[in-house]
Design a protein around this motif. Structure first.
Motif, PDB file in Angstrom:
ATOM      1  N   UNK A 188     -40.659  38.104  37.516  1.00 18.72           N
ATOM      2  CA  UNK A 188     -40.146  39.261  38.256  1.00 18.72           C
ATOM      3  C   UNK A 188     -40.717  40.536  37.642  1.00 18.72           C
ATOM      4  N   UNK A 189     -41.203  41.435  38.502  1.00 18.43           N
ATOM      5  CA  UNK A 189     -41.845  42.661  38.007  1.00 18.43           C
ATOM      6  C   UNK A 189     -40.900  43.532  37.194  1.00 18.43           C
ATOM      7  N   UNK A 190     -39.623  43.600  37.594  1.00 15.39           N
ATOM      8  CA  UNK A 190     -38.685  44.474  36.883  1.00 15.39           C
ATOM      9  C   UNK A 190     -37.835  43.759  35.860  1.00 15.39           C
ATOM     10  N   UNK A 191     -38.200  42.516  35.482  1.00 12.63           N
ATOM     11  CA  UNK A 191     -37.351  41.719  34.582  1.00 12.63           C
ATOM     12  C   UNK A 191     -37.383  42.248  33.153  1.00 12.63           C
TER      13      UNK A 191
ATOM     14  N   UNK B 134     -34.617  32.617  25.206  1.00 12.64           N
ATOM     15  CA  UNK B 134     -35.631  31.886  25.961  1.00 12.64           C
ATOM     16  C   UNK B 134     -35.866  32.651  27.262  1.00 12.64           C
ATOM     17  N   UNK B 135     -36.947  33.405  27.270  1.00 13.10           N
ATOM     18  CA  UNK B 135     -37.211  34.280  28.416  1.00 13.10           C
ATOM     19  C   UNK B 135     -38.561  34.022  29.079  1.00 13.10           C
ATOM     20  N   UNK B 136     -39.150  32.865  28.775  1.00 11.92           N
ATOM     21  CA  UNK B 136     -40.400  32.487  29.429  1.00 11.92           C
ATOM     22  C   UNK B 136     -41.580  33.347  29.016  1.00 11.92           C
ATOM     23  N   UNK B 137     -41.539  33.837  27.770  1.00 11.54           N
ATOM     24  CA  UNK B 137     -42.662  34.648  27.275  1.00 11.54           C
ATOM     25  C   UNK B 137     -43.742  33.712  26.743  1.00 11.54           C
ATOM     26  N   UNK B 138     -44.990  33.996  27.090  1.00 13.53           N
ATOM     27  CA  UNK B 138     -46.108  33.163  26.650  1.00 13.53           C
ATOM     28  C   UNK B 138     -47.173  34.056  26.025  1.00 13.53           C
ATOM     29  N   UNK B 139     -47.569  33.740  24.794  1.00 15.24           N
ATOM     30  CA  UNK B 139     -48.522  34.583  24.063  1.00 15.24           C
ATOM     31  C   UNK B 139     -49.940  34.469  24.608  1.00 15.24           C
ATOM     32  N   UNK B 140     -50.315  33.264  25.056  1.00 17.51           N
ATOM     33  CA  UNK B 140     -51.699  33.031  25.495  1.00 17.51           C
ATOM     34  C   UNK B 140     -51.796  33.078  27.016  1.00 17.51           C
TER      35      UNK B 140
ATOM     36  N   UNK C  30     -40.766  32.738  41.949  1.00 23.10           N
ATOM     37  CA  UNK C  30     -39.303  32.620  42.007  1.00 23.10           C
ATOM     38  C   UNK C  30     -38.673  32.402  40.627  1.00 23.10           C
ATOM     39  N   UNK C  31     -39.474  32.269  39.571  1.00 22.65           N
ATOM     40  CA  UNK C  31     -38.940  32.168  38.209  1.00 22.65           C
ATOM     41  C   UNK C  31     -38.800  33.572  37.619  1.00 22.65           C
ATOM     42  N   UNK C  32     -37.710  33.811  36.904  1.00 23.40           N
ATOM     43  CA  UNK C  32     -37.373  35.172  36.460  1.00 23.40           C
ATOM     44  C   UNK C  32     -38.415  35.792  35.539  1.00 23.40           C
ATOM     45  N   UNK C  33     -39.154  34.973  34.784  1.00 22.40           N
ATOM     46  CA  UNK C  33     -40.161  35.541  33.888  1.00 22.40           C
ATOM     47  C   UNK C  33     -41.300  36.220  34.640  1.00 22.40           C
TER      48      UNK C  33
ATOM     49  N   UNK D 179     -49.483  27.728  35.672  1.00 26.87           N
ATOM     50  CA  UNK D 179     -49.195  28.545  36.866  1.00 26.87           C
ATOM     51  C   UNK D 179     -48.004  29.485  36.639  1.00 26.87           C
ATOM     52  N   UNK D 180     -47.805  29.897  35.408  1.00 24.26           N
ATOM     53  CA  UNK D 180     -46.707  30.781  34.996  1.00 24.26           C
ATOM     54  C   UNK D 180     -45.322  30.187  35.292  1.00 24.26           C
ATOM     55  N   UNK D 181     -45.250  28.871  35.460  1.00 25.19           N
ATOM     56  CA  UNK D 181     -43.962  28.172  35.593  1.00 25.19           C
ATOM     57  C   UNK D 181     -43.543  27.750  34.179  1.00 25.19           C
ATOM     58  N   UNK D 182     -42.928  28.678  33.465  1.00 22.95           N
ATOM     59  CA  UNK D 182     -42.733  28.527  32.019  1.00 22.95           C
ATOM     60  C   UNK D 182     -41.374  27.942  31.658  1.00 22.95           C
ATOM     61  N   UNK D 183     -40.377  28.100  32.518  1.00 18.00           N
ATOM     62  CA  UNK D 183     -39.000  27.759  32.147  1.00 18.00           C
ATOM     63  C   UNK D 183     -38.697  26.265  32.147  1.00 18.00           C
ATOM     64  N   UNK D 184     -39.565  25.447  32.710  1.00 17.11           N
ATOM     65  CA  UNK D 184     -39.297  24.011  32.759  1.00 17.11           C
ATOM     66  C   UNK D 184     -38.266  23.664  33.811  1.00 17.11           C
ATOM     67  N   UNK D 185     -37.660  22.487  33.670  1.00 16.37           N
ATOM     68  CA  UNK D 185     -36.687  22.007  34.661  1.00 16.37           C
ATOM     69  C   UNK D 185     -35.372  21.655  33.990  1.00 16.37           C
ATOM     70  N   UNK D 186     -34.299  21.650  34.779  1.00 17.42           N
ATOM     71  CA  UNK D 186     -32.992  21.239  34.290  1.00 17.42           C
ATOM     72  C   UNK D 186     -32.279  22.308  33.481  1.00 17.42           C
ATOM     73  N   UNK D 187     -31.040  21.948  33.081  1.00 19.21           N
ATOM     74  CA  UNK D 187     -30.247  22.779  32.187  1.00 19.21           C
ATOM     75  C   UNK D 187     -29.871  21.922  30.992  1.00 19.21           C
ATOM     76  N   UNK D 188     -29.207  22.501  30.011  1.00 17.36           N
ATOM     77  CA  UNK D 188     -28.938  21.766  28.773  1.00 17.36           C
ATOM     78  C   UNK D 188     -28.134  20.489  29.003  1.00 17.36           C
ATOM     79  N   UNK D 189     -27.335  20.437  30.083  1.00 18.31           N
ATOM     80  CA  UNK D 189     -26.500  19.266  30.294  1.00 18.31           C
ATOM     81  C   UNK D 189     -26.998  18.288  31.331  1.00 18.31           C
ATOM     82  N   UNK D 190     -28.106  18.622  32.026  1.00 21.60           N
ATOM     83  CA  UNK D 190     -28.537  17.755  33.127  1.00 21.60           C
ATOM     84  C   UNK D 190     -29.966  18.108  33.524  1.00 21.60           C
ATOM     85  N   UNK D 191     -30.871  17.129  33.396  1.00 19.08           N
ATOM     86  CA  UNK D 191     -32.284  17.384  33.714  1.00 19.08           C
ATOM     87  C   UNK D 191     -32.493  17.649  35.208  1.00 19.08           C
ATOM     88  N   UNK D 192     -31.553  17.212  36.047  1.00 21.72           N
ATOM     89  CA  UNK D 192     -31.707  17.387  37.494  1.00 21.72           C
ATOM     90  C   UNK D 192     -31.020  18.656  38.014  1.00 21.72           C
ATOM     91  N   UNK D 193     -30.312  19.385  37.137  1.00 27.24           N
ATOM     92  CA  UNK D 193     -29.571  20.580  37.575  1.00 27.24           C
ATOM     93  C   UNK D 193     -30.513  21.747  37.871  1.00 27.24           C
TER      94      UNK D 193
END
Length: 424
Positions: free
Chosen positions: A6-9, A15-21, A1-4, A29-43
């Protein structure tokens, strides 16, 4: 469910969740984007719907855990990817906006550097309240807390920073009395509950404190309570609005690893599995106490009487120190090299400067505790084998130190090794 993932992304952002290794990608588990937004860790983060959902689930499950372990009236919590010290700092920084004139934090002394640094890092001046000795226990000096409030003025005090879980012979603070005092003077109250979730007594103190007085937030470590890697904490409280304010204070996005680790762990254990671990810990506390008491008596020492501390124990080392002045630190070193981790050998008269403040008798929570001692704790995950091996190795170390000390005392000048003479 994370955009990085998606097959057609096709990403054209910074910051696009690209990982070299590939190893790193698999580790997370390819959950690269982390949590929250710049203004709120719970958003919720639109690019990371999966990670955001997992984070919401973690916070919900964690709230349930805090309720069934004893704080039934807790209303909100969130997992933050920082250990306890920095999480406490986040709480203090949030209070700064509510109390802009405040300069001081009242802090019943506990000799743990991160607690002290959490206040200094937030830009406040800790007012150290020395503990009072009652029997063997070090307890909260309520009279001095009250005097300091009157002396400094309630409006100049950011909060009272109290502690539950701690090393014996210090015991949990008198939370109910402090909570009543804070409510009376309208002063916020932040509780450091570092490894208190595993203790029904510590959780009961928080519940009672909130019932009769004021507790704004309580902070607990993930690794110490839930057996996951270091790097996360839970900030919880009784006012959902205030806890949300703390989450908004976190700048930027955050790592999802601590949330994911604790969610996996709690789903693996289940509520019954976690409660079973808590029950085993409590049972082994009694076993450790009995074994330490027997060992102490065999060596002319005693188990210090600290019934208000439900996790940590302390055994005197006065007789050992009488054999040799350096025996106490030597014992700590010997235990560590023999793979006994977590035991603390506490000497007398140790000084330590922490962020400009000099603590006399550091590690003992007191300027002048009556005797040196050794700490041992029955924490979650401990086994009967841990207890028995520790007692066996401690017994051998005590015998070795005494034997070596007696040999040195009995050694005549003629027996001492004469340095070999070499020709010039």
């Amino acid at each position: 469910m994370d955009s990085n993932n998606f097959l057609g992304n096709c990403g054209v952002g910074e910051r696009e969740g690209r990982v070299a290794s590939n190893l790193v990608a698999r580790r997370h588990y390819r959950l690269i984007h982390g949590i929250g937004r710049s203004g709120d860790i719970a958003a919720v983060q639109p690019k990371a719907a999966g990670s955001s959902l997992l984070n919401k689930l973690t916070n919900s499950v964690m709230l349930d855990v805090l309720k069934f372990t004893g704080v039934r009236s807790v209303s909100s919590c969130f997992v933050v990817p920082m250990a306890t010290g920095m999480s406490l700092t986040l709480c203090f920084l949030t209070l700064r906006h509510q109390r802009p004139r405040a300069r001081y934090i009242l802090w019943p002394r506990i000799d743990q550097k991160s607690c002290f640094k959490s206040m200094v890092t937030a830009g406040f001046e800790p007012v150290v309240i020395e503990n009072v000795l009652e029997g063997d226990e070090l307890r909260t000096d309520l009279e001095t807390v009250e005097k300091k409030i009157e002396e400094l003025g309630a409006e100049n005090i950011l909060c009272v920073h109290s502690t539950t879980s701690c090393f014996a012979p210090r015991v949990p603070d008198r939370l109910e009395e402090l909570a009543v005092m804070c409510a009376k003077h309208k002063i916020p109250h932040i509780v450091n509950n570092a490894y208190g979730v595993q203790s029904s007594k510590c959780m009961h103190l928080i519940q009672q404190g909130a019932r009769v007085g004021r507790i704004d937030a309580f902070v607990q470590s993930l690794d110490k309570n839930f057996m996951v890697p270091v790097g996360g904490a839970v900030i919880a409280g009784f006012d959902e609005g205030f806890i949300k304010e703390i989450s908004k204070m976190y700048p930027g996005r955050a790592s999802a690893s601590p949330s994911l680790d604790v969610l996996i762990t709690l789903l693996t254990l289940g509520a019954r599995g976690y409660k079973k671990l808590l029950s085993e810990r409590k049972e082994l506390y009694g076993h450790l106490a009995q074994e330490l008491k027997t060992l102490a008596e065999r060596h002319g020492e005693r188990l210090l009487h600290t019934p208000h501390n439900p996790i940590s124990l302390a055994m005197s080392l006065g007789t050992l120190q009488a054999h040799c002045e350096t025996a106490v630190p030597q014992l700590g070193s010997m235990l560590f090299t023999r793979q006994v981790s977590g035991a603390r050998a506490v000497p007398l008269d140790m000084e330590q400067v922490v962020s400009g403040h000099t603590f006399r008798g550091f590690m003992s929570h007191s300027d002048s505790y009556p005797c040196p001692y050794l700490n041992a704790a029955s924490a979650i995950g401990i086994t009967k084998e841990d207890v028995e091996l520790t007692i066996r190795r401690l017994d051998k170390c005590l015998k070795t130190i005494k034997k070596e000390s007696n040999a040195e005392k009995n050694e005549s000048p003629d027996d001492q090794t004469v340095p070999r003479q070499y020709p010039e």
